[in-house]
Scaffold this motif. Structure first.
Motif, PDB file in Angstrom:
ATOM      1  N   LYS A 275      15.039  58.323  91.699  1.00 44.86           N
ATOM      2  CA  LYS A 275      16.492  59.903  91.531  1.00 44.86           C
ATOM      3  C   LYS A 275      17.671  59.182  91.104  1.00 44.86           C
ATOM      4  O   LYS A 275      18.492  59.648  90.285  1.00 44.86           O
ATOM      5  CB  LYS A 275      15.955  60.173  92.855  1.00 44.86           C
ATOM      6  N   ASN A 276      18.279  57.988  91.292  1.00 46.57           N
ATOM      7  CA  ASN A 276      18.990  56.822  91.141  1.00 46.57           C
ATOM      8  C   ASN A 276      19.364  56.491  89.296  1.00 46.57           C
ATOM      9  O   ASN A 276      20.505  56.112  89.766  1.00 46.57           O
ATOM     10  CB  ASN A 276      20.035  56.187  92.760  1.00 46.57           C
ATOM     11  N   GLU A 277      17.856  56.294  89.383  1.00 44.82           N
ATOM     12  CA  GLU A 277      17.708  56.352  88.349  1.00 44.82           C
ATOM     13  C   GLU A 277      17.826  57.694  86.573  1.00 44.82           C
ATOM     14  O   GLU A 277      17.329  58.626  87.211  1.00 44.82           O
ATOM     15  CB  GLU A 277      16.699  55.098  87.461  1.00 44.82           C
ATOM     16  N   THR A 278      18.453  57.138  85.495  1.00 39.18           N
ATOM     17  CA  THR A 278      18.102  57.382  84.406  1.00 39.18           C
ATOM     18  C   THR A 278      16.838  57.651  83.539  1.00 39.18           C
ATOM     19  O   THR A 278      16.162  56.688  83.304  1.00 39.18           O
ATOM     20  CB  THR A 278      18.501  57.602  83.376  1.00 39.18           C
ATOM     21  N   THR A 279      15.799  58.854  83.998  1.00 41.49           N
ATOM     22  CA  THR A 279      14.268  58.906  83.120  1.00 41.49           C
ATOM     23  C   THR A 279      13.812  59.559  82.808  1.00 41.49           C
ATOM     24  O   THR A 279      14.329  61.036  82.569  1.00 41.49           O
ATOM     25  CB  THR A 279      13.606  58.904  84.177  1.00 41.49           C
ATOM     26  N   MET A 280      13.279  60.069  82.256  1.00 45.10           N
ATOM     27  CA  MET A 280      12.667  61.113  81.638  1.00 45.10           C
ATOM     28  C   MET A 280      10.805  61.150  81.980  1.00 45.10           C
ATOM     29  O   MET A 280      10.293  60.085  82.060  1.00 45.10           O
ATOM     30  CB  MET A 280      12.405  61.209  80.019  1.00 45.10           C
ATOM     31  N   PHE A 281      10.471  61.689  82.472  1.00 46.51           N
ATOM     32  CA  PHE A 281       9.495  62.053  82.991  1.00 46.51           C
ATOM     33  C   PHE A 281       8.676  63.070  82.278  1.00 46.51           C
ATOM     34  O   PHE A 281       9.134  64.546  82.246  1.00 46.51           O
ATOM     35  CB  PHE A 281       8.516  62.979  84.765  1.00 46.51           C
ATOM     36  N   CYS A 282       7.247  62.409  81.524  1.00 43.70           N
ATOM     37  CA  CYS A 282       6.069  63.207  80.515  1.00 43.70           C
ATOM     38  C   CYS A 282       5.431  63.707  81.530  1.00 43.70           C
ATOM     39  O   CYS A 282       4.226  62.713  81.274  1.00 43.70           O
ATOM     40  CB  CYS A 282       6.156  62.131  79.062  1.00 43.70           C
ATOM     41  N   PHE A 283       4.655  64.845  80.960  1.00 45.85           N
ATOM     42  CA  PHE A 283       3.425  65.357  81.313  1.00 45.85           C
ATOM     43  C   PHE A 283       2.967  66.351  80.530  1.00 45.85           C
ATOM     44  O   PHE A 283       3.617  66.727  79.439  1.00 45.85           O
ATOM     45  CB  PHE A 283       3.731  67.233  82.222  1.00 45.85           C
ATOM     46  N   ALA A 284       1.728  65.904  80.235  1.00 45.18           N
ATOM     47  CA  ALA A 284       0.195  66.875  79.893  1.00 45.18           C
ATOM     48  C   ALA A 284      -0.048  68.018  80.421  1.00 45.18           C
ATOM     49  O   ALA A 284      -0.522  67.892  81.240  1.00 45.18           O
ATOM     50  CB  ALA A 284      -0.394  66.112  79.134  1.00 45.18           C
ATOM     51  N   SER A 285       0.991  68.951  80.359  1.00 42.43           N
ATOM     52  CA  SER A 285       0.451  70.171  81.166  1.00 42.43           C
ATOM     53  C   SER A 285      -0.448  70.891  80.724  1.00 42.43           C
ATOM     54  O   SER A 285      -0.428  72.265  81.592  1.00 42.43           O
ATOM     55  CB  SER A 285       1.946  70.931  81.657  1.00 42.43           C
ATOM     56  N   ASP A 286      -1.516  71.396  80.498  1.00 39.79           N
ATOM     57  CA  ASP A 286      -2.578  72.132  79.720  1.00 39.79           C
ATOM     58  C   ASP A 286      -3.693  71.152  80.411  1.00 39.79           C
ATOM     59  O   ASP A 286      -5.038  72.094  80.419  1.00 39.79           O
ATOM     60  CB  ASP A 286      -2.757  71.986  78.659  1.00 39.79           C
ATOM     61  N   GLN A 287      -4.064  70.296  81.380  1.00 43.06           N
ATOM     62  CA  GLN A 287      -4.805  70.223  82.202  1.00 43.06           C
ATOM     63  C   GLN A 287      -4.623  70.769  83.409  1.00 43.06           C
ATOM     64  O   GLN A 287      -4.269  71.952  83.907  1.00 43.06           O
ATOM     65  CB  GLN A 287      -4.761  68.462  82.544  1.00 43.06           C
ATOM     66  N   SER A 288      -6.661  70.595  83.555  1.00 44.04           N
ATOM     67  CA  SER A 288      -7.203  72.159  84.714  1.00 44.04           C
ATOM     68  C   SER A 288      -7.178  71.544  86.487  1.00 44.04           C
ATOM     69  O   SER A 288      -7.601  70.455  86.596  1.00 44.04           O
ATOM     70  CB  SER A 288      -8.971  72.660  84.185  1.00 44.04           C
ATOM     71  N   PRO A 289      -6.563  72.746  86.866  1.00 46.41           N
ATOM     72  CA  PRO A 289      -6.704  71.748  88.275  1.00 46.41           C
ATOM     73  C   PRO A 289      -8.209  71.928  88.953  1.00 46.41           C
ATOM     74  O   PRO A 289      -8.560  72.642  88.097  1.00 46.41           O
ATOM     75  CB  PRO A 289      -5.506  72.670  88.847  1.00 46.41           C
ATOM     76  N   VAL A 290      -7.798  71.434  89.994  1.00 46.65           N
ATOM     77  CA  VAL A 290      -9.338  71.596  91.258  1.00 46.65           C
ATOM     78  C   VAL A 290      -9.855  72.876  91.234  1.00 46.65           C
ATOM     79  O   VAL A 290      -7.976  74.039  91.482  1.00 46.65           O
ATOM     80  CB  VAL A 290      -9.601  70.210  91.860  1.00 46.65           C
TER      81      VAL A 290
END
Length: 289
Positions: free
Chosen positions: A180-195
């Motif tokens: 949280k105290n660092e500069t980050t980019m979180f990359c999501f492949a958000s089309d996956q299926s949940p259980v």
């Protein structure tokens, strides 16, 4: 133990294969397409069912045409991912270009973290590696663990060769807090299926009810980090553009499900333009049955 040994042998073979030039790998891809599509018939039933349900207005002849193009691209994709084992940074950046990403860079240069999202479209693996090189931040790529831990380790080495940090899906909230105290980019492949037990939201995607993951939206609203969508454009064989589009710049002001709806709206538009490049072989709608 024997299975593990064969996995290591397979990875060693794939690494050697990666040193072959692209033109040779694409020649192998052209040859591999025929047994994969006509003989092995790899997930043909899943692909056909997904295409028919996604495009109910298309004639069967057009569905089959998309299907064949998909398999031709799928064999290309396999060899392109293998190539990541040894490709140089210069060659990778020559083949994959970031477009319209100045707004993201502005946030990151100011020390403000961001979120990005995309789908399993085009060569998402290659493009995520390039994102880690191009952006002024630590790039945390969210991935879904696989059963074969030897191959999972190999995949993660490819993904992190030029500096990406790999984060298992269930570890994402903890990683967000840790950094949280660092500069980050979180990359999501958000089309996956949940259980099935974790389904919280269903929307209409590609003409059918679709259970979706909510992780991107939850983190966006909790942290108020701006969200950007990566649209992949396959310029020609082995060459891609990544077009960066603002999806939501002020997540805390959005309604529940709004960010998730926006993501799937953009992804559907991307798929409709050139459907052969999405991962149709994934049994994406298994929860519908």
């Amino acid at each position: 133990m024997i299975k593990k040994g064969f996995s290591y042998i397979g990875i060693y073979f794939l690494h050697l294969l990666s040193f072959l030039p692209f033109w040779f790998l694409y020649a192998l891809s052209d040859l591999l397409y025929y047994p994969v599509y006509y003989l092995i018939r790899y997930r043909r039933q899943v692909v056909r069912k997904n295409l028919v349900n996604a495009f109910p207005d298309k004639e069967l002849a057009e569905i089959i045409q998309i299907e064949k193009k998909h398999y031709r691209y799928l064999t290309d994709l396999m060899f392109e991912i293998v190539k990541l084992s040894s490709i140089s940074k210069a060659e990778l950046l020559r083949r994959v270009k970031m477009k319209d990403h100045e707004q993201v860079q502005t946030y990151l240069k100011r020390g403000e973290s961001t979120l990005s999202c995309t789908g399993h479209y085009g060569n998402w693996e290659m493009c995520m590696v390039v994102a880690g090189i191009e952006f002024y931040a630590d790039c945390n790529v969210i991935y879904k663990p696989i059963n074969n831990k030897v191959f999972e380790g190999w995949f993660n080495r490819l993904r992190s060769r030029f500096g990406n940090t790999l984060v298992a899906m269930r570890q994402t909230p903890r990683q967000v807090i840790t950094t949280k105290n660092e500069t980050t980019m979180f990359c999501f492949a958000s089309d996956q299926s949940p259980v099935r037990s974790e389904v919280q939201y269903t929307l209409n995607f590609l003409n059918q009810p679709t259970a979706v993951l909510m992780g991107l939206e939850k983190i966006a609203k909790q942290t108020n980090r701006p969200v950007f969508y990566f649209e992949f454009d396959r310029v020609k064989r082995g060459y891609y553009d990544i077009i960066t589009m603002p999806l939501c710049l002020d997540p805390k002001q959005t309604e529940m499900h709004e960010i998730t709806d926006l993501f799937f709206k953009h992804l559907e538009q991307t798929i409709n333009k050139q459907p052969e490049y999405w991962l149709w072989s994934h049994n994406r709608w298994k929860l519908n049955h």
